[in-house]
Design a protein around this motif. Structure first.
Motif, short mmCIF file in Angstrom:
data_model
loop_
_atom_site.label_atom_id
_atom_site.label_comp_id
_atom_site.label_asym_id
_atom_site.label_seq_id
_atom_site.Cartn_x
_atom_site.Cartn_y
_atom_site.Cartn_z
N ARG A 61 0.83 -1.08 0.02
CA ARG A 61 0.10 0.07 0.12
C ARG A 61 0.80 1.30 -0.13
NH1 ARG A 61 -3.66 -2.24 -1.90
NH2 ARG A 61 -4.59 -3.93 -0.89
N GLN A 62 1.91 1.18 0.43
CA GLN A 62 3.06 2.39 1.01
C GLN A 62 3.79 2.39 -0.60
OE1 GLN A 62 2.63 4.72 3.21
NE2 GLN A 62 1.00 3.44 3.77
N PHE A 63 3.92 1.57 -1.65
CA PHE A 63 4.74 1.63 -2.33
C PHE A 63 4.76 2.86 -3.39
CE2 PHE A 63 6.00 -0.04 -6.90
CZ PHE A 63 7.50 -0.18 -6.57
N PRO A 64 3.55 3.13 -4.02
CA PRO A 64 3.54 4.24 -4.65
C PRO A 64 4.09 5.54 -3.82
CG PRO A 64 1.51 3.22 -4.57
CD PRO A 64 2.33 2.46 -3.75
N LYS A 65 3.99 5.86 -2.72
CA LYS A 65 4.40 7.02 -2.15
C LYS A 65 5.79 6.85 -1.87
CE LYS A 65 0.32 8.35 0.75
NZ LYS A 65 0.11 8.32 2.03
N LEU A 66 6.35 5.48 -1.67
CA LEU A 66 7.93 5.65 -1.30
C LEU A 66 8.77 5.47 -2.70
CD1 LEU A 66 7.37 2.71 1.28
CD2 LEU A 66 8.00 5.13 1.76
N LEU A 124 7.46 6.33 -6.22
CA LEU A 124 6.48 6.87 -7.27
C LEU A 124 7.09 6.64 -8.46
CD1 LEU A 124 3.89 8.25 -7.59
CD2 LEU A 124 5.09 10.54 -7.57
N LYS A 125 8.21 6.91 -8.97
CA LYS A 125 8.89 6.45 -10.38
C LYS A 125 8.84 5.03 -10.56
CE LYS A 125 10.98 7.37 -13.93
NZ LYS A 125 10.29 7.49 -15.45
N LYS A 126 9.21 4.46 -9.67
CA LYS A 126 9.14 2.80 -9.91
C LYS A 126 7.51 2.20 -10.24
CE LYS A 126 10.76 -1.76 -8.71
NZ LYS A 126 10.71 -2.06 -10.17
N TYR A 127 6.67 2.79 -9.52
CA TYR A 127 5.40 2.46 -9.53
C TYR A 127 4.68 2.85 -10.56
CZ TYR A 127 0.20 3.21 -9.09
OH TYR A 127 -1.02 3.31 -9.23
N ILE A 128 4.90 4.08 -11.26
CA ILE A 128 4.81 4.56 -12.64
C ILE A 128 5.12 3.77 -13.55
CG2 ILE A 128 4.74 6.52 -14.27
CD1 ILE A 128 4.65 8.38 -11.78
N ASP A 129 6.60 3.36 -13.79
CA ASP A 129 7.14 2.65 -14.74
C ASP A 129 6.60 1.23 -14.68
OD1 ASP A 129 8.64 4.83 -15.40
OD2 ASP A 129 10.55 4.09 -14.30
N ASN A 156 0.43 12.33 -4.32
CA ASN A 156 1.54 12.40 -3.58
C ASN A 156 2.27 13.78 -4.07
OD1 ASN A 156 3.16 9.66 -2.84
ND2 ASN A 156 1.85 9.13 -4.46
N GLU A 157 1.17 14.82 -3.79
CA GLU A 157 1.62 16.10 -3.99
C GLU A 157 2.23 16.50 -5.30
OE1 GLU A 157 0.84 18.37 -1.35
OE2 GLU A 157 0.44 16.03 -0.42
N GLY A 158 1.78 15.78 -6.20
CA GLY A 158 2.15 16.24 -7.79
C GLY A 158 3.56 16.10 -7.85
N LYS A 159 4.31 15.28 -7.11
CA LYS A 159 5.69 14.88 -7.46
C LYS A 159 5.87 14.23 -8.43
CE LYS A 159 6.95 15.50 -2.57
NZ LYS A 159 7.01 14.86 -1.29
N TYR A 160 5.64 14.73 -9.77
CA TYR A 160 5.65 13.87 -11.16
C TYR A 160 6.93 14.35 -11.83
CZ TYR A 160 3.75 18.26 -12.67
OH TYR A 160 3.55 19.69 -12.97
#
Length: 156
Positions: free
Chosen positions: A42-47, A49-54, A96-100
């Motif tokens: 559950r925390q993976f996307p926050k921790l 984010l880039k890997k989650y997106i990829d 994630n506060e728009g940290k994109y």
């Protein structure tokens, strides 16, 4: 399973279903699935984010290509799922506060733009208003994110 990818079970299941001769669905519980708010999953996307997106992008594109290859008559439905997951990714970025990463956002919204008629036509599938899908399909990504962030602030 592919080394280093998250959601490896998701890809495995897609391949298993795609190549199975027969699939049986039974509406009975066969295991207990626990959801813990603070679990690594559950925390993976926050921790990361880039890997989650990829990894999510990789997974949805791989499944869409698999469906197009084996069951071309269902490509439209595979795209529907891809679009749904892209909206989930975009929501996660905003959470994630728009940290994109600019390239990722462009890639995601370009896919939405490429499939805009399906997005507009099936907007109820992803629970979006006509205005919401028009914003997603036609606005530059920076403006899209500003609108989504503002809307999220209004809900709080």
């Amino acid at each position: 399973f592919e080394e280093g990818r998250s959601d490896a079970d998701f890809l495995f299941n897609a391949l298993a279903f795609a190549y199975s001769v027969k699939t049986v669905v039974q509406d009975i519980p066969v295991y207990i699935y626990s959801i813990r708010k603070n679990s690594t999953c559950r925390q993976f996307p926050k921790l990361r984010l880039k890997k989650y997106i990829d990894d999510t992008w990789y997974r949805i594109m791989k499944i869409e290509a698999l469906v197009a290859e084996i069951y071309p008559q269902y490509t439209y439905l595979a795209k529907r799922q891809s679009i749904l997951y892209i909206f989930i990714i975009l929501g996660t970025i905003i959470d994630n506060e728009g940290k994109y990463i600019k390239e990722d956002c462009r890639k995601l919204l370009f896919y939405i733009h490429q499939n805009r008629w399906q997005v507009i036509h099936e907007r109820k599938f992803w629970h979006m208003s006509l205005w919401g899908v028009l914003f997603a399909t036609f606005l530059p990504y920076k403006i899209y994110f500003m609108v989504r962030k503002y809307k999220r602030l209004l809900k709080k």
